[in-house]
Design a protein around this motif. Structure first.
Motif, PDB file in Angstrom:
ATOM      1  N   ALA A 148       0.827  -1.209   0.000  1.00  0.00           N
ATOM      2  CA  ALA A 148       0.000   0.000   0.000  1.00  0.00           C
ATOM      3  C   ALA A 148       0.861   1.258   0.000  1.00  0.00           C
ATOM      4  N   LEU A 149       1.986   1.199   0.696  1.00  0.00           N
ATOM      5  CA  LEU A 149       2.889   2.353   0.731  1.00  0.00           C
ATOM      6  C   LEU A 149       3.405   2.695  -0.669  1.00  0.00           C
ATOM      7  N   ALA A 150       3.552   1.671  -1.513  1.00  0.00           N
ATOM      8  CA  ALA A 150       4.001   1.924  -2.889  1.00  0.00           C
ATOM      9  C   ALA A 150       3.089   2.916  -3.594  1.00  0.00           C
ATOM     10  N   PHE A 151       1.801   2.773  -3.389  1.00  0.00           N
ATOM     11  CA  PHE A 151       0.862   3.676  -4.054  1.00  0.00           C
ATOM     12  C   PHE A 151       0.926   5.090  -3.478  1.00  0.00           C
ATOM     13  N   VAL A 152       1.234   5.197  -2.195  1.00  0.00           N
ATOM     14  CA  VAL A 152       1.410   6.520  -1.590  1.00  0.00           C
ATOM     15  C   VAL A 152       2.601   7.233  -2.231  1.00  0.00           C
ATOM     16  N   VAL A 153       3.705   6.496  -2.406  1.00  0.00           N
ATOM     17  CA  VAL A 153       4.896   7.094  -3.019  1.00  0.00           C
ATOM     18  C   VAL A 153       4.597   7.491  -4.466  1.00  0.00           C
ATOM     19  N   ILE A 154       3.973   6.592  -5.229  1.00  0.00           N
ATOM     20  CA  ILE A 154       3.669   6.860  -6.630  1.00  0.00           C
ATOM     21  C   ILE A 154       2.791   8.101  -6.765  1.00  0.00           C
ATOM     22  N   ALA A 155       1.792   8.215  -5.902  1.00  0.00           N
ATOM     23  CA  ALA A 155       0.862   9.348  -5.992  1.00  0.00           C
ATOM     24  C   ALA A 155       1.544  10.666  -5.636  1.00  0.00           C
ATOM     25  N   ASN A 156       2.426  10.651  -4.648  1.00  0.00           N
ATOM     26  CA  ASN A 156       2.984  11.908  -4.153  1.00  0.00           C
ATOM     27  C   ASN A 156       4.261  12.348  -4.852  1.00  0.00           C
ATOM     28  N   ARG A 157       5.017  11.435  -5.467  1.00  0.00           N
ATOM     29  CA  ARG A 157       6.246  11.871  -6.125  1.00  0.00           C
ATOM     30  C   ARG A 157       5.966  12.670  -7.391  1.00  0.00           C
ATOM     31  N   ARG A 158       4.719  12.658  -7.860  1.00  0.00           N
ATOM     32  CA  ARG A 158       4.358  13.503  -9.005  1.00  0.00           C
ATOM     33  C   ARG A 158       4.391  14.981  -8.655  1.00  0.00           C
ATOM     34  N   HIS A 159       4.294  15.291  -7.364  1.00  0.00           N
ATOM     35  CA  HIS A 159       4.118  16.679  -6.934  1.00  0.00           C
ATOM     36  C   HIS A 159       5.364  17.302  -6.312  1.00  0.00           C
ATOM     37  N   THR A 160       6.445  16.543  -6.202  1.00  0.00           N
ATOM     38  CA  THR A 160       7.629  17.055  -5.514  1.00  0.00           C
ATOM     39  C   THR A 160       8.889  16.449  -6.124  1.00  0.00           C
ATOM     40  N   ASP A 161       9.997  17.156  -5.982  1.00  0.00           N
ATOM     41  CA  ASP A 161      11.294  16.645  -6.428  1.00  0.00           C
ATOM     42  C   ASP A 161      12.014  15.866  -5.332  1.00  0.00           C
ATOM     43  N   LEU A 162      11.422  15.757  -4.137  1.00  0.00           N
ATOM     44  CA  LEU A 162      12.129  15.167  -3.006  1.00  0.00           C
ATOM     45  C   LEU A 162      12.588  13.736  -3.298  1.00  0.00           C
ATOM     46  N   PHE A 163      11.686  12.904  -3.808  1.00  0.00           N
ATOM     47  CA  PHE A 163      12.045  11.509  -4.050  1.00  0.00           C
ATOM     48  C   PHE A 163      13.094  11.398  -5.159  1.00  0.00           C
ATOM     49  N   GLU A 164      12.912  12.179  -6.209  1.00  0.00           N
ATOM     50  CA  GLU A 164      13.874  12.160  -7.312  1.00  0.00           C
ATOM     51  C   GLU A 164      15.243  12.623  -6.834  1.00  0.00           C
TER      52      GLU A 164
END
Length: 422
Positions: free
Chosen positions: A140-156
């Motif tokens: 389930a956490l995978a979907f949280v990351v996928i949804a939120n990395r579209r809006h920020t450069d933090l993960f990238e």
């Protein structure tokens, strides 16, 4: 367990939605920690190199153990063959016993794409039900990351252990959002090992209801000019694919786009385009001046013979022809760029390597092949080395998965168990 697990998942989704994108993972791991009475919960994301994990933390008062960006800290953990790497490679949770503590590691994965690991520290040894529940939570956490990395450069930012050049930044945007995809009839994975000066390689795929589209391209030259030529090629291929036209038309329109709009005189793009009918295994392929695709079947590696065509952009108004291949269950289709075979990389026995790695999931096969090229050619490649591997299973229909990975084909070295204890 089921009711409490549903409550945890509901709390995760609500906390993720309420938090800002850069705080979503912290909010979700907080919910998990409270629900499990955990001593600590962390997400470690997979580094873009495919050879490390990165722990992202917010350190407003300084400190930290890794790279800094404002108040953000990224601590890198290179793979060493230990439990963290095993969990990611074999896609099965693992329990690691410490000095009076237990750590559960669970893969954070969606459709075979390894996003990272969930690390949960517990005061008591978990039973099998608890470990499996944590594995589902990690999914389930995978979907949280996928949804939120579209809006920020933090993960990238966290995934980049080395800075990107401008040409590498352009090239990165041309690649698919996920390098791996699993479905009922197939699994695929791509990889790009960039040269010191980016060489214009790309790979791409898209899954329709009954078709799998794929491409591998290589724009001439290096640096920004090559990346811009690649942008023309990939942009045209995506545009024509989304308009629903066939491979030949995609090729002819892309040829025209590169010939008319490239900002470098004589620019061109080599490519292999493919389209697989998921119900029948009929595979249409078009080769535009590229390295021939390879088919791994029954213990042999053979080049796929296709009609010859010029690269895109070389001759305006050129006509193109495609060929066909009937895929059989157990087949592996491999497309590479010439960076896998040029100069020092040519010392790699690619057919031999493909046979040695035939048992690996495509995700692990592309990583192992990339490692083999670097071992022979050295860490600074003279040209991009790119590959796309497609395993054909047949039987277009529902996929059988466990916590985000194909439950029948996840382990590179052994049959996956529900979880392992170390």
């Amino acid at each position: 367990m089921e009711d409490s697990e549903q409550a945890v998942l509901a709390g995760m989704l609500q906390s993720a939605e309420n938090a800002a994108p850069v705080q979503a993972v912290e909010a979700v791991t907080g919910v998990i920690a409270t629900a499990l009475n955990a001593r600590g919960v962390s997400l470690l994301i997979a580094d873009l190199s495919g050879r490390a994990l990165v722990r992202l933390t917010h350190q407003p008062n300084g400190g930290g153990n890794g790279r800094r960006h404002g108040e953000e800290d990224a601590e890198v953990f290179p793979f060493d063959g230990g439990p963290y790497e095993r969990t990611l490679r074999q896609q099965a949770p693992e329990v690691v016993a410490g000095d009076g503590t237990w750590t559960v590691l669970a893969p954070v994965t969606d459709r075979g794409e390894t996003i990272g690991l969930l690390e949960v520290g517990l005061p008591e040894e978990p039973d099998g039900d608890a470990v499996n529940s944590i594995a589902r939570t990690a999914h389930a956490l995978a979907f949280v990351v996928i949804a939120n990395r579209r809006h920020t450069d933090l993960f990238e930012w966290g995934q980049r252990t080395t800075p990107f050049s401008l040409s590498a930044e352009i090239q990165r945007r041309l690649l698919p959002a996920s390098f791996t995809c699993e479905a009922g009839a197939f699994a695929l994975s791509g990889w790009l090992e960039p040269a010191a000066s980016v060489g214009g390689d790309t790979f791409d795929y898209s899954l329709a209801r009954d078709l799998l589209h794929l491409s591998v391209t290589d724009a001439m030259g290096h640096g920004v000019a090559s990346a811009l030529t690649a942008t023309l090629g990939v942009g045209s291929l995506r545009n024509t694919r989304r308009r629903g036209v066939g491979l030949v038309t995609q090729a002819e329109e892309t040829n025209r786009a590169v010939a008319e709009h490239a900002n470098v005189r004589g620019a061109y793009v080599t490519a292999v385009l493919g389209r697989i009918d998921l119900a029948t295994g009929r595979c249409e392929l078009l080769n535009a001046g590229h390295v021939p695709p390879m088919l791994v079947r029954d213990g042999r590696v053979v080049p796929v013979e296709l009609p010859g065509n010029f690269p895109f952009g070389m001759f305006l108004g050129e006509s193109y022809r495609s060929g066909e291949l009937a895929l059989l269950p157990g087949d592996r289709l491999v497309v590479v760029t010439d960076g896998m075979r040029e100069r020092n990389a040519a010392d790699l026995d690619l057919p031999g390597a493909l046979l040695r790695l035939a048992h690996l999931h495509p995700r692990e096969a592309v990583r192992a092949l990339s490692d083999a090229v670097l071992e022979i050619a050295g860490p600074a490649l003279t040209d991009d080395a790119t590959l796309l591997v497609v395993d054909w299973y047949g039987g277009h229909g529902p996929r059988h998965s466990t916590a985000g990975a194909d439950s029948a084909r996840v382990s590179p070295d052994e049959e996956p168990s529900a979880h392992r204890r170390r």
